[in-house]
Scaffold this motif. Structure first.
Motif, short mmCIF file in Angstrom:
data_model
loop_
_atom_site.label_atom_id
_atom_site.label_comp_id
_atom_site.label_asym_id
_atom_site.label_seq_id
_atom_site.Cartn_x
_atom_site.Cartn_y
_atom_site.Cartn_z
N LEU A 43 0.91 -1.25 0.21
CA LEU A 43 0.14 0.07 0.02
C LEU A 43 0.78 1.56 0.44
O LEU A 43 1.38 1.45 0.33
N THR A 44 0.63 2.34 -0.80
CA THR A 44 1.53 3.46 -0.77
C THR A 44 0.85 4.55 -1.81
O THR A 44 -0.19 4.21 -2.24
N TYR A 45 1.62 5.64 -1.30
CA TYR A 45 1.14 7.39 -1.94
C TYR A 45 1.91 7.44 -2.84
O TYR A 45 1.33 8.23 -3.60
N GLU A 46 2.79 6.56 -3.32
CA GLU A 46 3.73 6.68 -4.32
C GLU A 46 2.80 6.32 -5.45
O GLU A 46 2.23 5.48 -5.67
N PRO A 47 3.39 7.25 -6.96
CA PRO A 47 2.66 6.65 -8.82
C PRO A 47 3.31 4.77 -8.39
O PRO A 47 4.13 4.28 -7.72
N SER A 97 3.73 -13.89 -7.32
CA SER A 97 2.25 -12.46 -6.62
C SER A 97 2.24 -11.43 -6.89
O SER A 97 3.40 -11.34 -5.69
N ALA A 98 2.56 -10.26 -6.91
CA ALA A 98 2.25 -9.15 -6.33
C ALA A 98 1.06 -8.25 -6.63
O ALA A 98 0.01 -8.45 -7.44
N VAL A 99 0.92 -7.55 -5.49
CA VAL A 99 -0.35 -6.57 -5.65
C VAL A 99 0.20 -5.36 -5.12
O VAL A 99 0.10 -5.63 -3.79
N HIS A 100 -0.01 -4.20 -5.48
CA HIS A 100 0.33 -2.92 -5.11
C HIS A 100 -1.28 -1.76 -5.48
O HIS A 100 -1.72 -1.84 -6.82
N HIS A 101 -1.33 -1.62 -4.13
CA HIS A 101 -2.63 -0.99 -4.16
C HIS A 101 -2.34 0.59 -3.92
O HIS A 101 -1.50 1.28 -2.23
N ARG A 102 -2.73 1.84 -4.93
CA ARG A 102 -2.05 3.51 -4.55
C ARG A 102 -2.92 3.49 -2.80
O ARG A 102 -3.85 3.49 -2.94
N LEU A 103 -2.94 5.06 -2.36
CA LEU A 103 -3.17 5.38 -1.35
C LEU A 103 -3.25 7.32 -1.53
O LEU A 103 -2.59 7.35 -2.47
N GLY A 104 -4.76 7.62 -1.27
CA GLY A 104 -4.61 9.19 -1.59
C GLY A 104 -5.03 9.19 -2.40
O GLY A 104 -5.24 8.75 -3.43
N THR A 105 -4.70 10.64 -3.32
CA THR A 105 -5.11 10.85 -4.09
C THR A 105 -4.04 9.94 -6.20
O THR A 105 -3.43 10.56 -6.17
N VAL A 106 -5.40 9.62 -6.55
CA VAL A 106 -5.16 9.09 -7.30
C VAL A 106 -5.63 9.45 -9.13
O VAL A 106 -7.12 9.41 -8.96
N PRO A 107 -4.88 10.61 -10.00
CA PRO A 107 -5.58 11.45 -10.91
C PRO A 107 -5.76 10.31 -11.86
O PRO A 107 -6.21 9.55 -12.08
N VAL A 108 -7.45 10.84 -12.68
CA VAL A 108 -7.91 9.85 -14.25
C VAL A 108 -6.40 10.10 -14.08
O VAL A 108 -5.49 10.55 -14.86
N GLY A 109 -6.50 8.47 -15.28
CA GLY A 109 -5.14 7.79 -15.80
C GLY A 109 -4.53 7.27 -15.22
O GLY A 109 -3.15 6.81 -15.65
N GLU A 110 -4.28 7.24 -14.03
CA GLU A 110 -3.30 6.78 -13.17
C GLU A 110 -3.35 5.38 -12.51
O GLU A 110 -4.65 5.49 -12.13
N PRO A 111 -2.46 4.58 -12.19
CA PRO A 111 -3.32 3.64 -11.92
C PRO A 111 -3.58 2.75 -10.61
O PRO A 111 -2.80 4.16 -9.18
N SER A 112 -4.12 2.66 -9.75
CA SER A 112 -4.33 2.91 -8.59
C SER A 112 -4.19 0.79 -7.85
O SER A 112 -4.35 1.10 -6.90
#
Length: 177
Positions: A23-27, A110-125
């Motif tokens: 889980l990360t706030y980074e792209p 296997s890997a699963v990475h999920h964004r936290l915080g703001t995810v703009p249109v077009g960016e992976p969450s």
């Protein structure tokens, strides 16, 4: 004065024998995530990249915000990887060389990475990658991990729409919450 509580939506990462959860706030670096499941025994790597789309039910989406109860969510994600690897045991392509080998997973990493915080249109969450000797198991496992994360992980998103005030943004719980 009330005691302060530690923030719940924080970055987290766990490595398991099955792979990586983060889980990360980074792209999200999709190529690095794909490389993290690479294995010389892999004949297939299935990848799912979930991105913020620009509309939902005819409304223009400007961004998504994600929050998580990270301590529980990262454990849930690791459990999902473990359970998925246990689900996909020897396929028709494998021959069990010994009785103890008969229950070995047909998935490699296997890997699963999920964004936290703001995810703009077009960016992976969310990015999910699964390697396996054969495509069928990799594709099926990738979809299972996605559906299980959406249903079980303690992650919530807030959708922001064009022309609406910030306070009108809608929180959307995952299917299981």
């Amino acid at each position: 004065m009330a005691p302060s509580c530690p923030p719940a939506s924080v970055e987290a990462r766990v490595e398991t024998p099955e792979g990586t959860c983060a889980l990360t706030y980074e792209p999200l670096d999709t190529q690095a995530i794909i490389r993290s499941v690479a294995d010389d025994g892999a004949g297939a790597t299935a990848v799912f990249i979930g991105t913020t789309r620009n509309s939902f039910k005819g409304r223009a989406v400007t961004r998504l915000d994600y929050q998580a109860y990270s301590k529980m969510a990262i454990k849930t994600m690791a459990d999902i990887l473990r359970d998925t690897h246990a689900t996909y045991t020897r396929s028709d392509h494998h021959t069990a060389s010994a009785a103890s080998d008969a229950r070995a997973s047909s998935l490699l990493r296997s890997a699963v990475h999920h964004r936290l915080g703001t995810v703009p249109v077009g960016e992976p969450s969310i990015v999910i990658a699964v390697s396996s000797p054969h495509r069928k198991e990799a594709i099926m496992a990738c979809e299972l991990i996605l559906e299980e994360v959406k249903m079980k992980a303690q992650i919530w998103k807030r959708e922001f729409y064009e022309g609406e005030r910030e306070e009108e943004a809608e929180w959307k719980a995952n299917a299981g919450h």
